[in-house]
Design a protein around this motif. Structure first.
Motif, short mmCIF file in Angstrom:
data_model
loop_
_atom_site.label_atom_id
_atom_site.label_comp_id
_atom_site.label_asym_id
_atom_site.label_seq_id
_atom_site.Cartn_x
_atom_site.Cartn_y
_atom_site.Cartn_z
N LEU A 117 0.83 -1.39 -0.03
CA LEU A 117 0.03 0.08 0.10
C LEU A 117 0.90 1.34 -0.04
N LEU A 118 1.92 1.08 0.76
CA LEU A 118 2.98 2.35 0.67
C LEU A 118 3.43 2.53 -0.45
N PHE A 119 3.88 1.28 -1.15
CA PHE A 119 4.59 1.63 -2.56
C PHE A 119 3.50 2.21 -3.47
N PHE A 120 2.41 1.76 -3.46
CA PHE A 120 1.68 2.13 -4.78
C PHE A 120 0.99 3.53 -4.15
N ALA A 121 1.04 4.05 -3.03
CA ALA A 121 0.46 5.32 -2.84
C ALA A 121 1.66 6.33 -3.10
N ALA A 122 2.94 5.83 -3.00
CA ALA A 122 3.84 6.89 -3.46
C ALA A 122 4.02 6.76 -4.89
N LEU A 123 3.51 5.89 -5.50
CA LEU A 123 3.48 6.13 -7.01
C LEU A 123 2.58 6.81 -7.54
N GLY A 160 -2.86 2.57 -12.06
CA GLY A 160 -4.34 2.08 -11.26
C GLY A 160 -4.34 0.50 -11.90
N LEU A 161 -4.12 0.33 -12.91
CA LEU A 161 -3.87 -1.24 -13.32
C LEU A 161 -2.71 -1.84 -12.75
N LEU A 162 -1.60 -1.34 -12.68
CA LEU A 162 -0.50 -1.98 -11.99
C LEU A 162 -0.73 -2.44 -10.74
N ALA A 163 -1.47 -1.49 -9.98
CA ALA A 163 -1.56 -1.76 -8.47
C ALA A 163 -2.87 -2.79 -8.58
N GLY A 164 -3.95 -2.56 -9.16
CA GLY A 164 -5.23 -3.33 -9.22
C GLY A 164 -4.83 -4.68 -9.46
N LEU A 165 -4.00 -4.84 -10.65
CA LEU A 165 -3.47 -6.47 -10.88
C LEU A 165 -2.73 -6.99 -9.99
N THR A 166 -1.73 -6.27 -9.43
CA THR A 166 -0.79 -6.91 -8.54
C THR A 166 -1.39 -7.16 -7.12
N ILE A 167 -2.44 -6.50 -6.74
CA ILE A 167 -3.02 -6.73 -5.66
C ILE A 167 -3.87 -7.92 -5.86
N LEU A 168 -4.36 -8.10 -6.91
CA LEU A 168 -5.25 -9.29 -7.08
C LEU A 168 -4.29 -10.59 -7.23
N LEU A 218 6.15 -10.46 -5.89
CA LEU A 218 5.68 -9.51 -6.95
C LEU A 218 6.20 -8.27 -7.03
N LEU A 219 6.28 -7.54 -5.60
CA LEU A 219 6.69 -6.26 -5.71
C LEU A 219 8.41 -6.11 -6.09
N GLY A 220 8.91 -7.16 -5.38
CA GLY A 220 10.55 -7.29 -5.92
C GLY A 220 10.61 -7.30 -7.47
N ALA A 221 9.77 -8.01 -8.20
CA ALA A 221 10.16 -7.99 -9.66
C ALA A 221 9.70 -6.63 -10.31
N ILE A 222 8.65 -5.77 -9.64
CA ILE A 222 8.55 -4.58 -10.23
C ILE A 222 9.53 -3.57 -10.18
N ILE A 223 9.77 -3.73 -8.64
CA ILE A 223 10.97 -2.71 -8.40
C ILE A 223 12.37 -3.09 -9.48
N GLY A 224 12.37 -4.42 -9.68
CA GLY A 224 13.51 -4.82 -10.43
C GLY A 224 13.23 -4.21 -11.85
N ALA A 225 12.29 -3.96 -12.41
CA ALA A 225 11.93 -3.52 -13.67
C ALA A 225 12.44 -2.13 -13.68
#
Length: 366
Positions: A17-23, A201-209, A293-300
Motif C-alpha cells: 500500500l505504501l509503495f503504490f501510494a508513493a507512485l 491503477g492497472l498495475l496496483a489493481g492487478l498486483t493486489i489481485l 511480485l513487488l520485488g519483480a516490479i522494483i527490478g523492472a
C-alpha cells in the motif's frame, strides 16, 4: 519467539500500500509531460515483470515467450486505435494496406470497428492463445526447460509471421495510429496525468489481485506443485489445469501491459515479439526477486531506469553489463534483491530472539 518480518502478511500488505501510494503521488512532483509518460511506461514494464513473477516465481513455469501475449495485446490496441481514425465510407482501409495492394479490409480487422469490440478482442485473443497453448503443453507434461524452449520457439514463429504478412500488419514498419485512443467521446492523451494514473491503477489493481491469488488455496496448490508436482498429482489435483491457469492469468496481465504500451507510445512493431525483449522481462524478475511480485516490479523499475540514463553512455555494451549483473545475482542472490531484504530482516529477528532467550535462561537459573 519473533518471526522474520518479511514473511508477515500485515507487513507485506502495508509495504504494498505504501509503495503504490508513493507512485500515485508522482504526478504532483513531475511537471514535464514527457518524463511523466516515461514513468507511465515504467508501469508497463512493472506489469510485465509482475506477470513473470507470478508465472515463474509462484508457479515455477519459466516462460521465455511472454512477448507473445504482450505483442498480441499491443497489436490489438493499435488496430483499435487505427480503426478509430478510419471512416467506414470515405476511408474504410488503413493507408498501409492500400500501399501494400489490399482493396478490402481483412476479416479479422472487422471487429475493431467498434472500440468496445476491439478492446475485448485485444485481451481475449492473447488470453485464449495462452489457454490453448498452455493446455496442450502441460497436458503433455511439457515443463521446466522444455516448456521454456517451446515458448521461445513459438515466440520466434509469431515474430516471423508478423513480419511476413506485411499487407495485414505493415511488417517491420509497424502500425502508427494517427490519433490517441478515444474513450467515451474524449481523447486519452498519452502524456497526461490521466494516462499515468490509468497505467498505475492497472498495475496496483492487478498486483493486489495477483497477491491475493498467491495467498489463496489456489496459490498454495500452485506453489506446492512448483516444488513437487508428482506429490501434488498423487494427492488428486489436476496439475496440468493449475499450470495452465497460472500461465493464462500471467498472459492476461502481459496482454494488459501490451495495451498500455501502445496507448502510451502510439506505435507497435514486431520488436515487441523479439526474443531479446522477452528474455529481458525474465531478467527484471530475476534481479528484483522472482519470488516477490513487488520485488519483480522494483527490478523492472531499476533496470529500465538505469537503461534510460546509462544506456546511451554504454550503447551496445549495456546488454552485456545487464547480462553480467543477472549472472552475478542468480549466482549469489538466487532470490534477487528481495532476498537481501529477507536476509536483513531475518538477522534483525534473530537478534531480537537472543536477548529474550538469555532472559529466559536467567530466570530458569535463578
Amino acid at each position: 519467539m519473533s518471526r522474520n518480518l518479511y514473511h508477515d502478511r500485515r507487513a507485506q500488505w502495508t509495504l504494498y500500500l505504501l509503495f503504490f501510494a508513493a507512485l500515485a503521488l508522482i504526478p504532483a512532483f513531475v511537471e514535464d509531460a514527457f518524463l511523466l509518460n516515461q514513468f507511465a511506461l515504467f508501469g508497463v514494464y512493472g506489469l510485465l515483470a509482475m506477470s513473470i513473477s507470478l508465472c515463474w516465481g509462484t508457479g515455477g513455469i519459466l516462460n521465455l515467450g511472454q512477448g507473445i501475449a504482450f505483442g498480441l495485446g499491443a497489436y490489438g490496441m493499435a488496430m483499435t486505435m487505427q480503426m478509430q481514425a478510419q471512416d467506414p465510407v470515405t476511408s474504410p482501409i488503413p493507408p498501409f494496406m492500400l500501399n501494400n495492394g489490399l482493396e478490402q479490409l481483412p476479416w479479422f480487422w472487422e471487429a475493431f470497428w467498434s472500440t468496445g469490440g476491439g478492446l475485448f478482442m485485444t485481451l481475449f485473443v492473447p488470453t485464449l492463445f495462452c489457454l490453448l497453448f498452455g493446455g496442450l503443453m502441460f497436458k503433455a507434461r511439457v515443463s521446466g526447460p522444455f516448456f521454456a524452449i517451446m515458448s521461445l520457439a513459438m515466440l520466434s514463429a509469431i515474430y516471423t509471421l508478423v513480419l511476413d504478412i506485411q499487407p495485414y500488419t505493415n511488417g517491420a514498419n509497424g502500425i502508427s495510429p494517427p490519433m490517441p485512443l478515444e474513450v467515451f467521446g474524449s481523447s486519452l492523451d498519452p502524456y497526461s496525468t490521466t494516462a499515468f494514473w490509468l497505467v498505475f491503477g492497472l498495475l496496483a489493481g492487478l498486483t493486489i489481485l495477483a497477491k491475493l491469488l498467491t495467498q489463496s488455496k489456489f496459490g498454495q496448490v500452485v506453489q506446492a506443485l512448483k516444488n513437487d508436482p508428482e506429490r501434488v498429482r498423487f494427492l488428486g489435483y489436476n496439475v496440468a489445469l493449475y499450470e495452465t491457469l497460472t500461465y493464462t492469468i500471467s498472459g492476461f496481465i502481459a496482454a494488459v501491459a501490451g495495451c498500455c504500451f501502445t496507448l502510451l507510445m502510439q506505435y507497435v512493431s514486431p520488436a515487441q515479439f523479439e526474443v531479446g525483449f522477452s528474455i529481458t522481462m525474465v531478467i527484471w524478475a530475476g534481479i528484483g526477486g522472482r519470488l516477490s511480485l513487488l520485488g519483480a516490479i522494483i527490478g523492472a523499475f531499476l533496470i529500465q531506469g538505469g537503461q534510460s540514463y546509462l544506456g546511451d553512455s554504454f550503447l551496445n555494451s549495456w546488454m552485456l553489463i545487464l547480462g553480467f549483473f543477472f549472472i552475478v545475482v542468480v549466482r549469489f542472490l538466487p532470490k534477487g534483491l528481495a532476498g537481501l531484504l529477507e536476509a536483513a530482516l531475518g538477522r534483525l529477528s534473530s537478534r531480537d530472539r537472543k536477548p529474550a532467550s538469555a532472559t529466559t535462561l536467567h530466570k530458569v537459573g535463578g
